[in-house]
Design a protein around this motif. Structure first.
Motif: not given
Ligand SMILES: Cc1cc2nc3c(=O)[nH]c(=O)nc-3n(C[C@H](O)[C@H](O)[C@H](O)COP(=O)(O)O)c2cc1C
Length: 308
Positions: A8-18, A21-26, A48-56
């Motif tokens: 669940t690293v950032s390159r996966f998370r960003n794609l997942f959240f695109r 839905g349903g997840i509030d926080e990582v 880094l925030p720039q690698n985690n668009e729109n994610l808490k």
């Protein structure tokens, strides 16, 4: 979303959240604590925030040295993070042997020293992620007793022992005892595979407000949406679109072919369940060493469920 190291690293998370839905926080997978107060190491890239668009994102740390914790929390504060989590649940042998991760659970003095330093010398909202114990739930009970007086943000508990790794069932009776022994907010993590599992646990633990989903979310990326809507529909086309986006984004991002192949193989341990791929076909897929062939075969597996 639970932290799954290497998955669940950032390159996966960003794609997942695109796509889902349903997840509030990582909670991000663990990063080691560091010595120097001004370190700007590559390791922070994942959070880094720039690698985690729109994610808490809540960063997670691994270590056992109070000074390193204080230094690292200051670095995180400079980066804009006001909260961090400490992993004392990881059961991997090489980590446990160094008295890190779950290797700390039989040593409440060491845990308390870190928590004491963090609470005295930082303003971080500090939380802990633990198991029932390394070898016995008595360890978890003793630890919770020691942690009672510190202003922790919350405590995540995965109701297995470290020596169990991920085998067998969680011990919910032992979890009951730990839950009753703490006045900290407890976040539940473990073996929520379906809406029914969530409902069963939610009825058993009505006071728990935060639920962490890990492997269940990868086996069924719609799980968090389903839990929130209580509607178990899955949109196979949406999964197919997600996978196509993931492949094209990873190819465009400069990852090596080997890197992409290894990450995909890790994911397919979980996606195979969503795609109802029989075990022998999964094993064949995992033996594939050619990325183009792997992608073709995995897309075929997705198309077969989309057609069902
Ligand atoms: C491959 C893998 C990697 C994991 N990495 C981490 C980690 O970096 N930090 C952590 O606290 N827990 C880690 N865990 C534990 C999960 O966060 C979670 O607590 C556990 O898998 C139980 O929840 P689940 O049944 O919903 O997956 C990992 C688990 C797996 C299977």
């Amino acid at each position: 979303m639970a932290p799954l190291h290497g998955v669940t690293v950032s390159r996966f998370r960003n794609l997942f959240f695109r796509h889902f839905g349903g997840i509030d926080e990582v909670m991000a997978p663990f990063l080691p604590v560091v010595d120097a107060p001004n370190v700007r190491a590559r390791q922070w890239k994942d959070i880094l925030p720039q690698n985690n668009e729109n994610l808490k994102v809540v960063p997670q740390l691994m270590g056992n040295d109070p000074v390193q914790f204080v230094n690292t929390l200051h670095i995180l504060a400079d980066m804009g993070f006001s909260a961090a989590n400490w992993n004392i649940g990881c059961p991997m042998q090489q980590i446990v042997r160094k008295r890190r991760g779950c290797g700390l659970m039989p040593h409440p003095d060491l845990v308390e020293k870190v928590v004491e330093a963090v609470c005295a010398r930082t303003t971080a909202r500090f939380s802990i992620k633990m198991r029932l114990g390394l070898k016995s739930p008595q360890e978890g009970l003793e630890l919770l007793r020691r942690l009672e007086s510190y202003p922790l943000d919350f405590i995540v508990i995965h109701p297995r022992l470290g020596v169990q790794q991920y085998e067998g069932l969680p011990d919910w009776d032992a979890f009951d005892t730990l839950l009753a022994a703490t006045s900290h907010e407890v976040v539940y993590s473990g073996d929520v595979w379906s809406v029914a599992d969530y409902q069963r646990l939610q009825q058993r633990y009505p006071a728990i407000r935060q639920w962490m989903l890990g492997r269940g979310l990868l086996r069924n990326p719609f799980l968090a949406e389903q839990i929130k809507s209580l509607d178990e529909a899955v949109d196979k086309q949406r999964f197919s679109d997600f996978y196509a986006d993931l492949l094209s984004t990873w190819h465009a991002s400069g990852l090596t072919e080997k890197g992409i192949l290894n990450s995909l193989k890790e994911l397919w341990h979980y996606f195979a369940v969503f795609c109802q791929l029989p075990e022998d076909e999964l094993q064949l897929l995992l033996r594939e060493e050619n990325l183009t062939a792997f992608e073709q075969k995995s897309r075929d597996a997705i198309n077969r469920i989309a057609a069902k």
